[in-house]
Design a protein around this motif. Sequence first.
Motif, PDB file in Angstrom:
ATOM      1  N   ALA A 171      -5.069   2.141   6.167  1.00 43.26           N
ATOM      2  CA  ALA A 171      -5.494   3.066   5.113  1.00 43.26           C
ATOM      3  C   ALA A 171      -6.746   3.851   5.475  1.00 43.26           C
ATOM      4  O   ALA A 171      -7.008   4.908   4.881  1.00 43.26           O
ATOM      5  N   LYS A 216      -2.917   8.978   2.679  1.00 48.78           N
ATOM      6  CA  LYS A 216      -4.211   8.525   3.204  1.00 48.78           C
ATOM      7  C   LYS A 216      -4.844   9.570   4.130  1.00 48.78           C
ATOM      8  O   LYS A 216      -6.001   9.416   4.549  1.00 48.78           O
ATOM      9  N   SER A 228      -8.819   5.651  -0.429  1.00 49.74           N
ATOM     10  CA  SER A 228      -7.520   5.032  -0.137  1.00 49.74           C
ATOM     11  C   SER A 228      -7.654   3.644   0.479  1.00 49.74           C
ATOM     12  O   SER A 228      -6.728   2.839   0.395  1.00 49.74           O
ATOM     13  N   HIS A 229      -8.782   3.345   1.113  1.00 52.49           N
ATOM     14  CA  HIS A 229      -8.963   2.037   1.744  1.00 52.49           C
ATOM     15  C   HIS A 229      -9.782   1.080   0.874  1.00 52.49           C
ATOM     16  O   HIS A 229      -9.970  -0.075   1.243  1.00 52.49           O
ATOM     17  N   ILE A 287      -6.242   0.993  -2.390  1.00 54.24           N
ATOM     18  CA  ILE A 287      -5.487   0.493  -1.236  1.00 54.24           C
ATOM     19  C   ILE A 287      -4.081   0.049  -1.633  1.00 54.24           C
ATOM     20  O   ILE A 287      -3.149   0.109  -0.831  1.00 54.24           O
ATOM     21  N   ILE A 321      -1.562   2.764  -1.054  1.00 57.31           N
ATOM     22  CA  ILE A 321      -1.136   2.903   0.341  1.00 57.31           C
ATOM     23  C   ILE A 321      -0.148   1.793   0.693  1.00 57.31           C
ATOM     24  O   ILE A 321       0.834   2.016   1.425  1.00 57.31           O
TER      25      ILE A 321
END
Length: 377
Positions: A30, A253, A260-261, A265, A268
């Motif tokens: 991600a 992402k 997104s991470h 997350i 993703i």
Amino acid sequence: MKKLLHSFHLPLLIFTIGLGAFGLVMVYSASYFVALEATGDAASFAKRQGLWFILGLSVFFFVSTFKFTAYKKLMPIILGVTIFALLLIFIPGVGTERNQALRWISFGPLVIQPSELAKIAIPLYVSFLLVHKKDQLHDFKKSILPSMIVVLMIAFLIMLQPDLGTVISLAAGYLALLIAAQVPIRYLLVFGAGGVLAVTVLAITSPYRLERLTSFMAPFEDPDGAGYQLIQSWTAMANGGFTGSGFGESVMKLGYLPESHTDFIIAIIAEEFGFIGTGGVILAFGAFLVIGFSIAMKSVYPVGRILGIGITIQIATQAIMNLAAAGGVMPITGIPLPLVSYGGSSLLITMTLLGILMNIHRMTYNQQVREERQVAA
């Protein structure tokens, strides 16, 4: 060594290491686009998370062998360090602001989130206090008020950052501790009503929080502004379908889905592994609820039962809030997904809490072994 291994709770061990390792893999997937732009190294965020994961595992195994009853003597230090760290945030040059929030303190390259310490301090302090006051639980001033004052003071410092999401998860954990200690229901109702009222007032009196609330209810009214993040999260989930697009194949992402991470997350995961992957994560936390309650209820120590339930509910609440926010079921609060989202402080504290939960099991197991030997003798 064999005795030590037998005393570990295998399902909890699998949950901790398995979901943590999966989270590390997903952080790489991600974050590689963002990491490449920010540092020139696509794996830089994953490498950092990997170091925190190794540290977290070390702390997990250490704490799991450290008798949780010994924390009673350490409570003044634990509470003092937590409050001191929360105050450090407001010192210029020490506190670090990100996304309109002052939640971190920096020591050179090391950045930590002090509010995470409260996730350890509050369950430990309240558990020991309620057990100590077990014969006075019907006396609000002597049993409930002391713990409530400490919790409100910590919550106030966290709200100044501001961080409503963490306050809500801590409040849920605190309520679980009160329920586990069998506090009279009238006190629970008062605390619950007061908490709902406080959250409502805090939400509608802050333009920033109010914007998040309204965007959650109608994201398409401002698709390029307040509703953008949620819409992109939905798009990622829709792209994944039932089986997903495959590991590393997420499109959202690539700069389309902010955070997104971290906070998103799971979106993703949904895009790359589909409904199957998302369902697997949800089932893992569902299994954790069963594991945590089982360990807590079997504890031969009253404080272990209360503490175990508090830890379980606190971690589960954090997971529910993250998943619900990414899915548009509740407002976005910035709460990470335990063991999965990028963030060293969150990962380390979560693994510490899981280590304490493991120790609750181990102390119960060892006590049962001793009793069986006495009977056999």
